[in-house]
Design a protein around this motif. Structure first.
Motif, PDB file in Angstrom:
ATOM      1  N   MET A   1     -11.192  36.594  20.347  1.00  0.00           N
ATOM      2  CA  MET A   1     -10.097  37.355  20.333  1.00  0.00           C
ATOM      3  C   MET A   1     -10.236  36.861  19.027  1.00  0.00           C
ATOM      4  N   ILE A   2      -9.094  38.358  17.914  1.00  0.00           N
ATOM      5  CA  ILE A   2      -8.916  38.506  16.619  1.00  0.00           C
ATOM      6  C   ILE A   2      -7.378  37.551  17.089  1.00  0.00           C
ATOM      7  N   LYS A   3      -7.162  37.231  15.869  1.00  0.00           N
ATOM      8  CA  LYS A   3      -6.230  36.453  15.698  1.00  0.00           C
ATOM      9  C   LYS A   3      -5.687  36.764  14.623  1.00  0.00           C
ATOM     10  N   ALA A   4      -4.224  37.942  14.078  1.00  0.00           N
ATOM     11  CA  ALA A   4      -4.159  37.926  12.778  1.00  0.00           C
ATOM     12  C   ALA A   4      -2.246  37.426  12.509  1.00  0.00           C
ATOM     13  N   ALA A   5      -2.326  36.766  11.385  1.00  0.00           N
ATOM     14  CA  ALA A   5      -1.067  36.149  10.336  1.00  0.00           C
ATOM     15  C   ALA A   5      -0.714  36.820   9.368  1.00  0.00           C
ATOM     16  N   SER A   6       0.375  36.943   9.069  1.00  0.00           N
ATOM     17  CA  SER A   6       1.002  37.592   7.598  1.00  0.00           C
ATOM     18  C   SER A   6       1.267  36.736   6.968  1.00  0.00           C
ATOM     19  N   LEU A   7       1.133  36.515   5.570  1.00  0.00           N
ATOM     20  CA  LEU A   7       1.122  35.548   5.170  1.00  0.00           C
ATOM     21  C   LEU A   7       2.864  34.572   5.362  1.00  0.00           C
ATOM     22  N   LYS A   8       4.336  35.525   5.599  1.00  0.00           N
ATOM     23  CA  LYS A   8       5.479  35.269   5.866  1.00  0.00           C
ATOM     24  C   LYS A   8       5.430  34.360   7.182  1.00  0.00           C
ATOM     25  N   GLN A   9       4.496  34.738   7.975  1.00  0.00           N
ATOM     26  CA  GLN A   9       4.060  33.894   9.368  1.00  0.00           C
ATOM     27  C   GLN A   9       3.525  32.381   8.569  1.00  0.00           C
ATOM     28  N   LEU A  10       2.402  32.677   7.703  1.00  0.00           N
ATOM     29  CA  LEU A  10       1.854  31.418   7.595  1.00  0.00           C
ATOM     30  C   LEU A  10       3.108  30.104   6.556  1.00  0.00           C
ATOM     31  N   ARG A  11       3.723  30.921   6.213  1.00  0.00           N
ATOM     32  CA  ARG A  11       4.296  30.023   5.020  1.00  0.00           C
ATOM     33  C   ARG A  11       5.660  29.318   6.282  1.00  0.00           C
ATOM     34  N   GLU A  12       6.219  30.612   7.280  1.00  0.00           N
ATOM     35  CA  GLU A  12       6.893  29.459   7.740  1.00  0.00           C
ATOM     36  C   GLU A  12       6.017  28.378   8.814  1.00  0.00           C
ATOM     37  N   VAL A  13       5.005  28.632   9.773  1.00  0.00           N
ATOM     38  CA  VAL A  13       3.806  27.533   9.916  1.00  0.00           C
ATOM     39  C   VAL A  13       4.090  26.066   8.689  1.00  0.00           C
ATOM     40  N   LYS A  14       3.473  25.686   7.656  1.00  0.00           N
ATOM     41  CA  LYS A  14       3.886  25.461   6.785  1.00  0.00           C
ATOM     42  C   LYS A  14       4.638  24.388   6.399  1.00  0.00           C
ATOM     43  N   GLY A  15       5.871  25.401   6.574  1.00  0.00           N
ATOM     44  CA  GLY A  15       7.068  24.986   6.305  1.00  0.00           C
ATOM     45  C   GLY A  15       7.082  23.768   7.649  1.00  0.00           C
ATOM     46  N   ASP A  16       7.368  24.806   9.085  1.00  0.00           N
ATOM     47  CA  ASP A  16       7.711  23.870  10.225  1.00  0.00           C
ATOM     48  C   ASP A  16       6.407  21.915  10.266  1.00  0.00           C
ATOM     49  N   LEU A  17       5.190  22.253   9.779  1.00  0.00           N
ATOM     50  CA  LEU A  17       4.262  21.164   9.506  1.00  0.00           C
ATOM     51  C   LEU A  17       5.393  20.400   8.496  1.00  0.00           C
ATOM     52  N   GLU A  18       5.594  20.401   7.771  1.00  0.00           N
ATOM     53  CA  GLU A  18       5.736  20.013   6.481  1.00  0.00           C
ATOM     54  C   GLU A  18       7.577  19.069   6.823  1.00  0.00           C
ATOM     55  N   ALA A  19       8.399  19.158   7.784  1.00  0.00           N
ATOM     56  CA  ALA A  19       9.167  19.433   8.154  1.00  0.00           C
ATOM     57  C   ALA A  19       8.861  18.616   9.403  1.00  0.00           C
ATOM     58  N   LEU A  20       7.653  18.732  10.162  1.00  0.00           N
ATOM     59  CA  LEU A  20       7.011  17.301  11.122  1.00  0.00           C
ATOM     60  C   LEU A  20       7.362  16.335  10.455  1.00  0.00           C
ATOM     61  N   GLN A  21       6.190  16.643   9.104  1.00  0.00           N
ATOM     62  CA  GLN A  21       5.603  15.314   8.649  1.00  0.00           C
ATOM     63  C   GLN A  21       6.475  14.524   8.065  1.00  0.00           C
ATOM     64  N   ALA A  22       7.095  15.145   7.566  1.00  0.00           N
ATOM     65  CA  ALA A  22       8.800  14.811   6.706  1.00  0.00           C
ATOM     66  C   ALA A  22       9.784  13.879   7.636  1.00  0.00           C
ATOM     67  N   THR A  23       9.489  14.184   8.815  1.00  0.00           N
ATOM     68  CA  THR A  23      10.404  13.721  10.255  1.00  0.00           C
ATOM     69  C   THR A  23      10.150  12.876  10.970  1.00  0.00           C
ATOM     70  N   GLU A  24       8.913  13.239  11.597  1.00  0.00           N
ATOM     71  CA  GLU A  24       7.476  12.272  12.065  1.00  0.00           C
ATOM     72  C   GLU A  24       6.546  11.660  11.734  1.00  0.00           C
ATOM     73  N   GLN A  25       6.634  11.364  10.888  1.00  0.00           N
ATOM     74  CA  GLN A  25       5.072  10.855   9.866  1.00  0.00           C
ATOM     75  C   GLN A  25       3.693  10.379  11.044  1.00  0.00           C
ATOM     76  N   GLU A  26       3.966   9.630  11.758  1.00  0.00           N
ATOM     77  CA  GLU A  26       3.461   9.066  12.497  1.00  0.00           C
ATOM     78  C   GLU A  26       3.111   9.728  13.641  1.00  0.00           C
ATOM     79  N   LEU A  27       3.506  10.904  14.252  1.00  0.00           N
ATOM     80  CA  LEU A  27       3.013  11.417  15.275  1.00  0.00           C
ATOM     81  C   LEU A  27       2.101  12.922  14.096  1.00  0.00           C
ATOM     82  N   PHE A  28       2.521  12.873  13.189  1.00  0.00           N
ATOM     83  CA  PHE A  28       2.102  13.883  11.751  1.00  0.00           C
ATOM     84  C   PHE A  28       0.626  13.304  11.746  1.00  0.00           C
ATOM     85  N   GLN A  29       0.698  12.145  10.938  1.00  0.00           N
ATOM     86  CA  GLN A  29      -0.713  11.811  11.080  1.00  0.00           C
ATOM     87  C   GLN A  29      -1.617  11.011  12.275  1.00  0.00           C
ATOM     88  N   GLN A  30      -0.982  11.145  13.852  1.00  0.00           N
ATOM     89  CA  GLN A  30      -2.006  10.759  14.563  1.00  0.00           C
ATOM     90  C   GLN A  30      -2.316  12.820  14.560  1.00  0.00           C
TER      91      GLN A  30
END
Length: 124
Positions: A1-30
């Protein structure tokens, strides 16, 4: 299956992951621990994602791996799934599932969104 991602979508994911890292450090590290274990065992990120999301992993299950190693891996996945704030990670995985577990994992590991733009093939 082909998965496509735009730069905008990837930046959104990155931002959400960074927010998760900032608010839930233990969860993110796991989560990072499970991603690194997936990489070290040379398993597919799609397999990891299916186990985390309780999807059928049969299409991306490893062919040749010792049962004891697979049991250890599944134990680590289950440990992550028992985290009290796992719903925060699950919502990211569900929301960006179209992008693919591989790109989400690579972004969590620190890859830049620019390096992951465009289609990729999710192997089954």
């Amino acid at each position: 299956m082909i998965k496509a991602a735009s730069l905008k979508q990837l930046r959104e994911v990155k931002g959400d992951l960074e927010a998760l890292q900032a608010t839930e450090q233990e969860l993110f590290q796991q989560f990072i621990h499970v991603i690194q274990l997936t990489r070290q065992l040379q398993l597919r990120y799609d397999y990891m994602g299916c186990l985390l999301q309780q999807e059928d992993p049969s299409q991306c299950a490893p062919d040749f791996i010792e049962e004891s190693v697979l049991n250890l891996y599944q134990h680590e996945i289950n440990t992550l799934k028992k985290h009290p704030q796992i719903h925060n990670l699950e919502s990211i995985l569900v929301h960006y599932q179209r992008i693919g577990y591989t790109k989400i994992s690579l972004l969590a590991l620190g890859e830049s969104p620019e390096s992951l733009v465009g289609p990729s093939i999710a192997t089954a």
